[in-house]
Design a protein around this motif. Structure first.
Motif, PDB file in Angstrom:
ATOM      1  N   VAL A 264       0.835  -1.202   0.000  1.00 22.59           N
ATOM      2  CA  VAL A 264       0.000   0.000   0.000  1.00 22.59           C
ATOM      3  C   VAL A 264       0.867   1.248   0.000  1.00 22.59           C
ATOM      4  N   TRP A 265       0.525   2.176  -0.871  1.00 17.91           N
ATOM      5  CA  TRP A 265       1.104   3.517  -0.844  1.00 17.91           C
ATOM      6  C   TRP A 265       0.108   4.434  -0.153  1.00 17.91           C
ATOM      7  N   ASP A 266       0.489   4.921   1.024  1.00 20.74           N
ATOM      8  CA  ASP A 266      -0.348   5.822   1.820  1.00 20.74           C
ATOM      9  C   ASP A 266       0.130   7.245   1.561  1.00 20.74           C
ATOM     10  N   LYS A 267      -0.696   8.021   0.865  1.00 13.86           N
ATOM     11  CA  LYS A 267      -0.295   9.363   0.431  1.00 13.86           C
ATOM     12  C   LYS A 267      -0.618  10.408   1.499  1.00 13.86           C
ATOM     13  N   PRO A 268       0.381  11.149   1.966  1.00 12.59           N
ATOM     14  CA  PRO A 268       0.110  12.242   2.903  1.00 12.59           C
ATOM     15  C   PRO A 268      -0.713  13.340   2.221  1.00 12.59           C
ATOM     16  N   ASN A 269      -1.595  13.961   2.978  1.00 17.63           N
ATOM     17  CA  ASN A 269      -2.380  15.109   2.494  1.00 17.63           C
ATOM     18  C   ASN A 269      -3.075  14.852   1.156  1.00 17.63           C
ATOM     19  N   PRO A 270      -3.922  13.807   1.068  1.00 13.10           N
ATOM     20  CA  PRO A 270      -4.637  13.544  -0.183  1.00 13.10           C
ATOM     21  C   PRO A 270      -5.647  14.649  -0.475  1.00 13.10           C
ATOM     22  N   MET A 271      -6.079  14.710  -1.727  1.00  6.89           N
ATOM     23  CA  MET A 271      -7.064  15.708  -2.120  1.00  6.89           C
ATOM     24  C   MET A 271      -8.372  15.486  -1.360  1.00  6.89           C
ATOM     25  N   PRO A 272      -8.954  16.527  -0.755  1.00  3.24           N
ATOM     26  CA  PRO A 272     -10.160  16.378   0.083  1.00  3.24           C
ATOM     27  C   PRO A 272     -11.430  16.323  -0.752  1.00  3.24           C
ATOM     28  N   LEU A 273     -11.538  15.286  -1.599  1.00  2.95           N
ATOM     29  CA  LEU A 273     -12.684  15.157  -2.497  1.00  2.95           C
ATOM     30  C   LEU A 273     -13.394  13.834  -2.239  1.00  2.95           C
ATOM     31  N   GLY A 274     -13.947  13.674  -1.052  1.00  3.75           N
ATOM     32  CA  GLY A 274     -14.602  12.430  -0.699  1.00  3.75           C
ATOM     33  C   GLY A 274     -15.971  12.265  -1.313  1.00  3.75           C
ATOM     34  N   ASN A 275     -16.703  13.374  -1.540  1.00  2.00           N
ATOM     35  CA  ASN A 275     -18.043  13.315  -2.111  1.00  2.00           C
ATOM     36  C   ASN A 275     -18.941  12.305  -1.390  1.00  2.00           C
ATOM     37  N   GLY A 276     -18.892  12.336  -0.054  1.00  7.61           N
ATOM     38  CA  GLY A 276     -19.712  11.422   0.729  1.00  7.61           C
ATOM     39  C   GLY A 276     -19.121  10.045   0.891  1.00  7.61           C
ATOM     40  N   ASN A 277     -17.893   9.807   0.400  1.00  8.03           N
ATOM     41  CA  ASN A 277     -17.224   8.508   0.515  1.00  8.03           C
ATOM     42  C   ASN A 277     -15.882   8.684   1.216  1.00  8.03           C
ATOM     43  N   TYR A 278     -15.144   7.586   1.344  1.00  7.90           N
ATOM     44  CA  TYR A 278     -13.809   7.663   1.925  1.00  7.90           C
ATOM     45  C   TYR A 278     -12.890   8.502   1.042  1.00  7.90           C
ATOM     46  N   ILE A 279     -11.965   9.226   1.683  1.00  7.90           N
ATOM     47  CA  ILE A 279     -10.944   9.970   0.954  1.00  7.90           C
ATOM     48  C   ILE A 279      -9.967   8.984   0.316  1.00  7.90           C
ATOM     49  N   ASN A 280      -9.570   9.249  -0.925  1.00  7.79           N
ATOM     50  CA  ASN A 280      -8.650   8.351  -1.639  1.00  7.79           C
ATOM     51  C   ASN A 280      -7.200   8.630  -1.261  1.00  7.79           C
ATOM     52  N   ASN A 281      -6.798   8.184  -0.082  1.00  6.97           N
ATOM     53  CA  ASN A 281      -5.412   8.385   0.345  1.00  6.97           C
ATOM     54  C   ASN A 281      -4.527   7.174   0.070  1.00  6.97           C
ATOM     55  N   LEU A 282      -5.107   6.081  -0.426  1.00  3.09           N
ATOM     56  CA  LEU A 282      -4.343   4.859  -0.639  1.00  3.09           C
ATOM     57  C   LEU A 282      -4.293   4.475  -2.113  1.00  3.09           C
ATOM     58  N   GLU A 283      -3.138   3.985  -2.530  1.00  6.67           N
ATOM     59  CA  GLU A 283      -3.021   3.309  -3.812  1.00  6.67           C
ATOM     60  C   GLU A 283      -2.355   1.957  -3.560  1.00  6.67           C
ATOM     61  N   PHE A 284      -2.551   1.031  -4.498  1.00  7.70           N
ATOM     62  CA  PHE A 284      -2.202  -0.364  -4.236  1.00  7.70           C
ATOM     63  C   PHE A 284      -1.157  -0.888  -5.211  1.00  7.70           C
ATOM     64  N   ILE A 285      -0.322  -1.775  -4.688  1.00  6.00           N
ATOM     65  CA  ILE A 285       0.738  -2.414  -5.457  1.00  6.00           C
ATOM     66  C   ILE A 285       0.661  -3.909  -5.173  1.00  6.00           C
ATOM     67  N   VAL A 286       0.543  -4.711  -6.217  1.00  7.87           N
ATOM     68  CA  VAL A 286       0.609  -6.165  -6.048  1.00  7.87           C
ATOM     69  C   VAL A 286       2.036  -6.607  -6.352  1.00  7.87           C
ATOM     70  N   TYR A 287       2.642  -7.257  -5.362  1.00  5.09           N
ATOM     71  CA  TYR A 287       4.013  -7.761  -5.490  1.00  5.09           C
ATOM     72  C   TYR A 287       3.942  -9.265  -5.710  1.00  5.09           C
ATOM     73  N   ILE A 288       4.528  -9.739  -6.816  1.00  2.00           N
ATOM     74  CA  ILE A 288       4.493 -11.167  -7.163  1.00  2.00           C
ATOM     75  C   ILE A 288       5.917 -11.685  -7.254  1.00  2.00           C
TER      76      ILE A 288
END
Length: 240
Positions: free
Chosen positions: A116-140
């Protein structure tokens, strides 16, 4: 297919499947890439800041339409296996791709781990949902894949890096994060391949970590400015 070679960094403008078809078996040490996402462009879901830039009805010729339709998993991942010396891959992906990617590789007998990439200070655009502060990486990986012991903090499954403030590509990743992954999964002089190179930030990371690089970007609108930036990076290193 156009090629630019900068100090051992080979950058191609063209289709990655065509490029991989020309690559020898077992020639690559590590694949680090940010694949085209499968996004819901009409409402829910998405991938970080990118989805907040979406068009409600993107034209088929637009860049966002192109990168929102995923990939042919069987063709692309089968080529990954062929060109890699040992399976050793990190794939950035959207939330909805995680299960499909992990299932594909695990069904072939490989080990898949979610990072998981946890981004500090993500854009505050939740629009009634969770804030998108995470991006994902699959390691194989498979037995024999390089993994360097860099210390407790650098071997955790969560990465904390600020997104780049100036971007060539909408989903551009910070060079620091890419350097971290390259340092963990390769040795100096290894060959890193990025089939969906976008801004060629992986090439910058490889240059700074003294790794060789081959990468491909199909869209000229990203390729030209990315190569220009890479030229500046390599020139600065020589000068200073």
């Amino acid at each position: 297919m156009e090629e630019t070679n900068l100090n051992g960094l080979r950058c191609f403008n063209g289709d990655c499947l065509e490029l991989m078809g020309s690559m020898p078996d077992k020639s690559v040490d590590f694949i680090l890439t940010d694949i085209p996402y499968e996004l819901d462009l009409n409402g829910g879901g998405g991938h970080g800041d990118f989805i907040n830039r979406r068009l409600l009805r993107p034209r088929k010729e637009s860049a966002i339409y192109f990168v929102s339709h995923g990939i042919d998993y069987d063709r692309v991942f089968t080529e990954f296996i062929r060109v890699l010396k040992v399976v050793n891959v990190c794939v950035f992906c959207s939330n909805k791709q995680i299960g499909r990617i992990m299932t594909w590789w695990e069904s072939k007998g490989y080990v898949a781990t979610l990072l998981v990439w946890d981004k500090p200070n993500p854009m505050p655009l939740g629009n009634g949902n969770y804030i998108n502060n995470l991006e994902f990486i699959v390691y194989i990986r498979e037995k024999g894949a390089t993994f360097n012991s860099l210390g407790y903090r650098l071997q955790q499954k969560t990465f904390h890096y600020t997104p780049p403030s100036k971007r060539i590509h909408e989903t551009e990743k910070p060079v620091g994060l890419l350097r971290h992954l390259v340092a963990l999964h390769t040795k100096e002089g290894d060959l890193v391949f990025d089939p969906y190179a976008g801004s060629f930030s992986t090439a910058v990371a490889c240059f700074k970590e003294k790794r060789r690089f081959v990468g491909c970007e199909i869209l000229e609108k990203y390729y030209a400015p990315a190569v220009k930036r890479l030229k500046l990076v390599t020139m600065e290193q020589v000068l200073f």
